[in-house]
Write a protein that holds these residues in place. Sequence first.
Motif, short mmCIF file in Angstrom:
data_model
loop_
_atom_site.label_atom_id
_atom_site.label_comp_id
_atom_site.label_asym_id
_atom_site.label_seq_id
_atom_site.Cartn_x
_atom_site.Cartn_y
_atom_site.Cartn_z
N TYR A 10 -18.03 -4.53 10.00
CA TYR A 10 -19.51 -4.06 10.17
C TYR A 10 -19.63 -4.70 11.57
O TYR A 10 -20.41 -4.09 12.02
CB TYR A 10 -20.19 -4.67 8.97
CG TYR A 10 -21.81 -4.21 9.23
CD1 TYR A 10 -22.30 -2.72 9.02
CD2 TYR A 10 -22.68 -5.07 9.71
CE1 TYR A 10 -23.46 -2.51 9.25
CE2 TYR A 10 -24.04 -4.60 9.65
CZ TYR A 10 -24.39 -3.42 9.40
OH TYR A 10 -25.67 -3.00 9.74
N VAL A 11 -19.69 -5.93 11.69
CA VAL A 11 -20.15 -6.39 12.96
C VAL A 11 -19.24 -5.81 14.17
O VAL A 11 -20.00 -5.57 15.50
CB VAL A 11 -19.98 -7.87 13.07
CG1 VAL A 11 -20.03 -8.55 14.30
CG2 VAL A 11 -20.75 -8.63 11.86
N GLY A 12 -18.09 -5.69 14.05
CA GLY A 12 -17.33 -5.26 15.09
C GLY A 12 -17.68 -3.80 15.36
O GLY A 12 -17.24 -3.37 16.52
N ALA A 13 -18.21 -3.14 14.77
CA ALA A 13 -18.55 -1.93 14.97
C ALA A 13 -20.01 -1.67 15.54
O ALA A 13 -20.59 -0.52 15.65
CB ALA A 13 -18.76 -0.92 13.86
N ASN A 14 -20.50 -2.83 15.86
CA ASN A 14 -21.92 -2.82 16.52
C ASN A 14 -21.86 -2.50 17.80
O ASN A 14 -21.54 -3.42 18.57
CB ASN A 14 -22.52 -4.17 16.21
CG ASN A 14 -23.95 -4.11 16.63
OD1 ASN A 14 -24.38 -3.65 17.53
ND2 ASN A 14 -24.88 -5.14 15.92
N TYR A 15 -22.36 -1.32 18.39
CA TYR A 15 -22.11 -0.94 19.57
C TYR A 15 -23.22 -1.91 20.56
O TYR A 15 -22.96 -2.07 21.80
CB TYR A 15 -22.60 0.46 19.91
CG TYR A 15 -22.21 0.91 21.24
CD1 TYR A 15 -21.15 1.47 21.46
CD2 TYR A 15 -23.25 1.15 22.20
CE1 TYR A 15 -20.80 2.24 22.68
CE2 TYR A 15 -22.88 1.61 23.40
CZ TYR A 15 -21.60 2.25 23.78
OH TYR A 15 -21.42 2.66 24.84
N GLY A 16 -24.20 -2.19 20.17
CA GLY A 16 -25.42 -2.85 20.65
C GLY A 16 -24.81 -4.29 21.15
O GLY A 16 -25.20 -4.82 22.05
N SER A 17 -23.93 -4.94 20.41
CA SER A 17 -23.64 -6.39 20.67
C SER A 17 -22.21 -6.32 21.00
O SER A 17 -21.65 -7.61 21.12
CB SER A 17 -23.82 -7.26 19.28
OG SER A 17 -22.87 -6.83 18.35
N ASN A 18 -21.57 -5.27 21.37
CA ASN A 18 -20.31 -4.99 21.98
C ASN A 18 -19.26 -5.56 20.86
O ASN A 18 -18.22 -6.30 21.09
CB ASN A 18 -19.90 -5.92 23.26
CG ASN A 18 -20.68 -5.08 24.61
OD1 ASN A 18 -21.07 -3.86 24.20
ND2 ASN A 18 -21.37 -6.15 25.31
#
Length: 184
Positions: A10-18
């Motif tokens: 989930y975190v790895g898929a966050n475009y906004g936080s790279n």
Amino acid sequence: SSNASGWSTYVGANYGSNGGYDKADAEKLWSVVAENNNDFPAVHKIMSKAGIDRYKSYGVMKTVDLFGKKLSYFSSRQSNLTNINTSLVGYPNSKVSKLFDLYFLIFTMTLFTASAYFLYIQAKTAFSRKKRFNPIIILISLIMLGFFFSSIFFEVANRYAQILYPLFILTAAISIDSKLNEES
């Protein structure tokens, strides 16, 4: 369960936080934990699906762009491992601190480049069948490839690279040694 793959996806898929840690992602995690009464296998299943849905929502080009941003974000944050700004008491962001940052940037770039070059030459040699391929090099190559692919799909944080530095140092040293032996 101690398996946090759902969270990492989930975190790895966050475009906004790279693909890095984000406070909003943490808030989402804890709301899912509360909704599921601390059933962590269920939580990670939900988070994993949400991460995959994030990737799907981006489409191919934006997902590839995210992969590139994650690797760039990851590699640009390696100097934080040294904590130069916090260890030079009274000198945060000083010229000395910037000099150390430059040194570590050059050091890590040289290390990664020498490792990648050596592994490339070894693979090229193996495929041309000019000489026998060392199984240790195969193992090191697979570990490094696994690391980079996991960095593409899962959460990126500079602390995850620490375990691979010995491999990068070994392959860089072998690369330099083999280059020197070729020249002499």
